[in-house]
Design an enzyme around this catalytic site. Structure first.
Site, short mmCIF file in Angstrom:
data_model
loop_
_atom_site.label_atom_id
_atom_site.label_comp_id
_atom_site.label_asym_id
_atom_site.label_seq_id
_atom_site.Cartn_x
_atom_site.Cartn_y
_atom_site.Cartn_z
N ALA A 1 -95.67 -35.42 3.40
CA ALA A 1 -96.83 -34.59 3.06
C ALA A 1 -96.48 -33.17 2.61
O ALA A 1 -97.36 -32.32 2.51
CB ALA A 1 -97.86 -34.55 4.19
N ALA A 2 -95.20 -32.90 2.31
CA ALA A 2 -94.85 -31.57 1.78
C ALA A 2 -95.57 -31.33 0.46
O ALA A 2 -96.16 -30.27 0.22
CB ALA A 2 -93.34 -31.46 1.57
N GLY A 3 -95.53 -32.34 -0.40
CA GLY A 3 -96.20 -32.21 -1.70
C GLY A 3 -97.71 -32.07 -1.53
O GLY A 3 -98.35 -31.26 -2.21
N ASP A 4 -98.27 -32.84 -0.61
CA ASP A 4 -99.72 -32.76 -0.37
C ASP A 4 -100.11 -31.39 0.18
O ASP A 4 -101.15 -30.83 -0.18
CB ASP A 4 -100.15 -33.85 0.64
CG ASP A 4 -99.88 -35.25 0.11
OD1 ASP A 4 -99.85 -35.44 -1.11
OD2 ASP A 4 -99.69 -36.17 0.94
P1 ATP Z 1 -93.63 -35.68 -0.32
O1 ATP Z 1 -93.74 -36.90 -1.19
O2 ATP Z 1 -92.55 -35.73 0.72
O3 ATP Z 1 -94.95 -35.21 0.22
P2 ATP Z 1 -93.08 -34.40 -2.81
O4 ATP Z 1 -91.87 -35.11 -3.30
O5 ATP Z 1 -94.39 -34.71 -3.41
O6 ATP Z 1 -93.16 -34.49 -1.24
P3 ATP Z 1 -91.57 -31.97 -2.84
O7 ATP Z 1 -91.14 -31.58 -4.19
O8 ATP Z 1 -90.56 -32.62 -1.93
O9 ATP Z 1 -92.89 -32.84 -2.96
O10 ATP Z 1 -92.11 -30.71 -2.02
C1 ATP Z 1 -93.25 -29.98 -2.42
C2 ATP Z 1 -93.05 -28.52 -2.11
O11 ATP Z 1 -92.85 -28.37 -0.69
C3 ATP Z 1 -91.83 -27.91 -2.75
O12 ATP Z 1 -92.12 -27.45 -4.05
C4 ATP Z 1 -91.49 -26.78 -1.79
O13 ATP Z 1 -92.28 -25.63 -2.06
C5 ATP Z 1 -91.90 -27.35 -0.44
N1 ATP Z 1 -90.73 -27.97 0.22
C6 ATP Z 1 -90.36 -29.27 0.21
N2 ATP Z 1 -89.21 -29.46 0.90
C7 ATP Z 1 -88.86 -28.25 1.39
C8 ATP Z 1 -87.78 -27.76 2.20
N3 ATP Z 1 -86.81 -28.58 2.65
N4 ATP Z 1 -87.76 -26.44 2.50
C9 ATP Z 1 -88.73 -25.60 2.06
N5 ATP Z 1 -89.77 -25.99 1.29
C10 ATP Z 1 -89.84 -27.29 0.96
#
Ligand code: ATP
Length: 302
Positions: A250-253
């Site tokens: 949920a980092a992206g969300d």
């Molecule tokens: P997910 O599918 O795991 O929800 P995602 O692949 O859609 O994630 P990411 O690009 O991994 O999205 O992460 C989205 C944002 O979260 C990044 O642009 C960044 O700002 C933040 N982020 C992700 N991972 C990290 C990390 N290890 N440390 C700090 N910020 C992070």
């Protein structure tokens, strides 16, 4: 108002010492049920990070089972308008069965259940809600025909459209041309362009190619590297905060929730990206989907 259209899932998360072999039974634990689904996660992130300054509504489907009731209650607890979350009879709520091994590796099986039944008719039934929105947020865990229909309706009503093209797949150029904010991760960006994932160094080139397809603004998220954001006037990297990440679910969300909450309250894009990144950096230090999404006051405290 922010209107989020998308999936609502229950994540069934089970720790295992190692992944089982075909036909094998092993003992695992702990086990947890955690509210998830990209649509619901983004709605919850918008609600927690808008903190009451902008109302949030969700359009989606759950099944007529206990998970559906629990997930609807979870949306209501966040103050999210669920009047256009439909309960589909004789259908299972969407689930994600997630095994996490001792090294932190995931194996995930998704069963879309009721999410697969979100139809263009549900979108039409929510026309008034969409008409009241300032920004409409979508992902790809519900049928593409429904996503296309919703984007066309939102555009015809003059709304700002944000698409998170996840899970990764190719999309028709006509659809991308109707998107104001396209927010893929690097794998999704590559998939949209029919290329293999190549990482942060090519994000600028990927964003340029996606802009050429007609999106107004492209934000490629790059995990711990941050975000590359571009529009017709140019682009730049926004580095992520350095934190000790334990679970990127949920980092992206969370990033999208913070971005949208800020845009909907009138913030400039740079400020909105900063809010999304601060929130996402907190989310990766916590486990689970909706359990990891911070509230606005936690950002101030951090
Ligand atoms: P997910 O599918 O795991 O929800 P995602 O692949 O859609 O994630 P990411 O690009 O991994 O999205 O992460 C989205 C944002 O979260 C990044 O642009 C960044 O700002 C933040 N982020 C992700 N991972 C990290 C990390 N290890 N440390 C700090 N910020 C992070």
């Amino acid at each position: 108002m922010i209107v989020v259209i998308g999936s609502i899932n229950m994540d069934l998360v089970l720790g295992v010492p190692r992944m089982p072999m075909p036909g094998e039974t092993i003992s695992g634990g702990p086990f947890a049920t955690i509210a998830g689904g990209k649509g619901a996660n983004q709605a919850v992130a918008c609600a927690r990070l808008a903190a009451g300054r902008v109302p949030v509504a969700m359009i989606g489907c759950v099944g007529d089972d206990g998970f559906g009731d629990t997930l609807r209650a979870a949306l209501q607890d966040e103050g999210i308008d669920d009047s256009h979350v439909s309960t589909i009879a004789a259908t299972a709520t969407g689930v994600a069965s997630i095994l996490v091994d001792a090294a932190g590796q995931n194996s995930i099986v998704l069963a879309a259940g009721a999410n697969a039944l979100l139809s263009p008719a549900h979108i039409d039934a929510a026309r008034e809600l969409i008409a009241a929105a300032s920004i409409v947020v979508l992902q790809l865990e519900v049928p593409l025909a429904t996503v296309s229909h919703a984007i066309a309706l939102a555009r015809s009503l003059g709304k700002t459209v944000l698409l998170n093209p996840a899970p990764a797949r190719s999309l028709p150029a006509e659809l991308l041309a109707q998107v104001d904010y396209l927010v893929p991760n690097e794998i999704e960006a590559a998939m949209l362009l029919g290329a293999s994932a190549q990482g942060g160094a090519v994000a600028a080139a990927q964003a340029g190619q996606l802009l050429a397809l007609g999106c107004r603004q492209v934000l490629v998220t790059l995990g711990a590297e941050g975000v590359y954001a571009a529009d017709a006037a140019g682009g730049r990297y926004y580095p992520a905060r350095q934190v000790k990440a334990i679970d990127s679910t949920a980092a992206g969300d969370t990033f999208i929730g913070g971005l949208v909450a800020a845009l909907a309250t009138g913030a400039a894009l740079e400020e909105a990206i900063a809010l999304g990144q601060r929130a996402a950096a907190i989310s990766v230090t916590r486990r689970g989907a909706q359990t990891s999404i911070p509230y606005l006051h936690e950002l101030d405290a951090a």
